[in-house]
Design a protein around this motif. Sequence first.
Motif, PDB file in Angstrom:
ATOM      1  N   ILE A 195     -38.446 -35.499 -46.611  1.00 55.63           N
ATOM      2  CA  ILE A 195     -37.528 -34.702 -45.795  1.00 55.63           C
ATOM      3  C   ILE A 195     -36.839 -33.628 -46.634  1.00 55.63           C
ATOM      4  O   ILE A 195     -36.636 -32.505 -46.172  1.00 55.63           O
ATOM      5  CB  ILE A 195     -36.533 -35.622 -45.057  1.00 55.63           C
ATOM      6  CG1 ILE A 195     -37.288 -36.273 -43.894  1.00 55.63           C
ATOM      7  CG2 ILE A 195     -35.317 -34.857 -44.557  1.00 55.63           C
ATOM      8  CD1 ILE A 195     -36.609 -37.406 -43.240  1.00 55.63           C
ATOM      9  N   LEU A 198     -39.414 -30.986 -46.930  1.00 56.62           N
ATOM     10  CA  LEU A 198     -39.567 -30.348 -45.623  1.00 56.62           C
ATOM     11  C   LEU A 198     -38.469 -29.315 -45.397  1.00 56.62           C
ATOM     12  O   LEU A 198     -38.721 -28.197 -44.939  1.00 56.62           O
ATOM     13  CB  LEU A 198     -39.505 -31.444 -44.546  1.00 56.62           C
ATOM     14  CG  LEU A 198     -39.901 -31.107 -43.115  1.00 56.62           C
ATOM     15  CD1 LEU A 198     -41.378 -30.772 -43.043  1.00 56.62           C
ATOM     16  CD2 LEU A 198     -39.591 -32.282 -42.189  1.00 56.62           C
ATOM     17  N   ARG A 199     -37.239 -29.681 -45.724  1.00 55.35           N
ATOM     18  CA  ARG A 199     -36.102 -28.833 -45.392  1.00 55.35           C
ATOM     19  C   ARG A 199     -35.878 -27.708 -46.385  1.00 55.35           C
ATOM     20  O   ARG A 199     -35.197 -26.740 -46.064  1.00 55.35           O
ATOM     21  CB  ARG A 199     -34.829 -29.677 -45.240  1.00 55.35           C
ATOM     22  CG  ARG A 199     -34.957 -30.667 -44.080  1.00 55.35           C
ATOM     23  CD  ARG A 199     -33.663 -31.402 -43.848  1.00 55.35           C
ATOM     24  NE  ARG A 199     -32.619 -30.486 -43.444  1.00 55.35           N
ATOM     25  CZ  ARG A 199     -31.328 -30.727 -43.591  1.00 55.35           C
ATOM     26  NH1 ARG A 199     -30.926 -31.859 -44.153  1.00 55.35           N
ATOM     27  NH2 ARG A 199     -30.429 -29.861 -43.175  1.00 55.35           N
ATOM     28  N   ARG A 201     -38.498 -26.128 -47.985  1.00 51.99           N
ATOM     29  CA  ARG A 201     -39.677 -25.272 -47.968  1.00 51.99           C
ATOM     30  C   ARG A 201     -39.413 -23.967 -47.211  1.00 51.99           C
ATOM     31  O   ARG A 201     -39.761 -22.901 -47.661  1.00 51.99           O
ATOM     32  CB  ARG A 201     -40.851 -26.028 -47.334  1.00 51.99           C
ATOM     33  CG  ARG A 201     -42.208 -25.357 -47.521  1.00 51.99           C
ATOM     34  CD  ARG A 201     -42.667 -25.459 -48.957  1.00 51.99           C
ATOM     35  NE  ARG A 201     -43.048 -26.825 -49.287  1.00 51.99           N
ATOM     36  CZ  ARG A 201     -44.229 -27.375 -48.984  1.00 51.99           C
ATOM     37  NH1 ARG A 201     -45.139 -26.681 -48.359  1.00 51.99           N
ATOM     38  NH2 ARG A 201     -44.514 -28.612 -49.329  1.00 51.99           N
TER      39      ARG A 201
ATOM     40  N   MET B 123     -42.623 -27.327 -42.186  1.00 49.63           N
ATOM     41  CA  MET B 123     -41.910 -26.339 -41.388  1.00 49.63           C
ATOM     42  C   MET B 123     -42.839 -25.169 -41.048  1.00 49.63           C
ATOM     43  O   MET B 123     -42.705 -24.571 -39.973  1.00 49.63           O
ATOM     44  CB  MET B 123     -40.672 -25.834 -42.147  1.00 49.63           C
ATOM     45  CG  MET B 123     -39.606 -26.910 -42.350  1.00 49.63           C
ATOM     46  SD  MET B 123     -39.180 -27.843 -40.842  1.00 49.63           S
ATOM     47  CE  MET B 123     -37.594 -27.120 -40.417  1.00 49.63           C
ATOM     48  N   GLU B 124     -43.784 -24.860 -41.947  1.00 54.36           N
ATOM     49  CA  GLU B 124     -44.768 -23.806 -41.671  1.00 54.36           C
ATOM     50  C   GLU B 124     -45.578 -24.176 -40.428  1.00 54.36           C
ATOM     51  O   GLU B 124     -45.809 -23.358 -39.546  1.00 54.36           O
ATOM     52  CB  GLU B 124     -45.726 -23.624 -42.856  1.00 54.36           C
ATOM     53  CG  GLU B 124     -45.088 -23.065 -44.128  1.00 54.36           C
ATOM     54  CD  GLU B 124     -44.436 -24.139 -44.985  1.00 54.36           C
ATOM     55  OE1 GLU B 124     -44.239 -25.287 -44.494  1.00 54.36           O
ATOM     56  OE2 GLU B 124     -44.107 -23.845 -46.143  1.00 54.36           O
ATOM     57  N   ASP B 149     -34.233 -27.537 -38.154  1.00 56.34           N
ATOM     58  CA  ASP B 149     -33.696 -28.019 -39.423  1.00 56.34           C
ATOM     59  C   ASP B 149     -32.448 -28.869 -39.182  1.00 56.34           C
ATOM     60  O   ASP B 149     -32.269 -29.929 -39.791  1.00 56.34           O
ATOM     61  CB  ASP B 149     -33.360 -26.842 -40.342  1.00 56.34           C
ATOM     62  CG  ASP B 149     -32.834 -27.326 -41.668  1.00 56.34           C
ATOM     63  OD1 ASP B 149     -33.635 -27.912 -42.431  1.00 56.34           O
ATOM     64  OD2 ASP B 149     -31.626 -27.176 -41.941  1.00 56.34           O
TER      65      ASP B 149
END
Lengths: 203, 203
Positions: A195, A198-199, A201, B123-124, B149
């Motif tokens: 996570i 993820l956040r 990126r 996220m992409e 997010d």
Amino acid sequence: MLFVLSSPSGAGKSTIARKLLASEPELSLSVSATTRAIREGEEDGRDYHFVTLDKFREMVEAREFLEWAHVFDQRYGTPRAPVEAMLAAGKDVLFDIDWQGAQQLHQIAGGDVVRVFILPPSMEELRRRLEGRATDAQEIIDRRMSRADAEISHWDGYDYVLVNDDVDSCYAKVKTILAAERLKRSRQTGLIGFIRKLRTREA
Amino acid sequence: MLFVLSSPSGAGKSTIARKLLASEPELSLSVSATTRAIREGEEDGRDYHFVTLDKFREMVEAREFLEWAHVFDQRYGTPRAPVEAMLAAGKDVLFDIDWQGAQQLHQIAGGDVVRVFILPPSMEELRRRLEGRATDAQEIIDRRMSRADAEISHWDGYDYVLVNDDVDSCYAKVKTILAAERLKRSRQTGLIGFIRKLRTREA
């Protein structure tokens, strides 16, 4: 995860535990120690660690058990070191123990313990299964039946309760529980990292 | 059981919810009410109950919502009566709601709520999926990404967390969770009766 399977003797727990271990490489069995005599077909170190009463007492005093209990004048216990080694190796650990063991383990490890109780479809069927084994005298079978009733009376100390009216279907349910429990947020060790990645990126 | 699926918009939650409802006759969907405008392809009463702000406020005052929240100047809420009717009919109820709804529901119903959070693989990928829809302006997509997010930041309010890198595999995991949760002792309403019968049949 500490995955506990309990059931009265004869309700099919051992068959299910064996199938589970064969199909789940990330699951290792905690082999209990006991003072009871070895039975035909059993193997020391695989089914139990068969130890003398003196040796068992020594282990209790040396705090070598995670949990232990008296059952039928015999003693049963879970050696601590192998469990810690399996957890350190990232394995889940399967415990084939009774309600007393499950309760003690839960007191020690709380939410890390998942407790599954397997019920026989009926007491008549349980008696048939115990008699089918033919390894035990009638007196022993009667004692097991009364012990089974006592064990069943503790069904409400478990997270999941299954009825074993068909061993394949019961086994599939145990697999389902194991798979779902592994998806719990609290058990996914890589999740915080995932996570975070993820956040960051794409902010 | 109140079964909550949450995820950022675009992470695949709606597809999974639809497949789940099609395959699980014992599961019914709670349709939220919202003040936002209906979009192409949506149907009033199926995707949402589309209501005016005045109507929504009336419903809040009349305590007709189990939970409700502000999102993007719009309001979303879970009408109480249909949920109570589904539970009374013995159904489990599926909620397609955000973290605020999940949190409120958990405050009301505690252990009856199972909360599942679905993460996008990256996220992409999430942005690709949102752009693929082509229904929204770039500004809306950017706002959704920032909202995604914020939503992800509440991952630790969920019981289960899944990564949707493959929709079939993610769907299978949701099914596994639902099946296991139904095996929980606390959710098996017939169990007390079964055990009473089991224990009195042969004492």
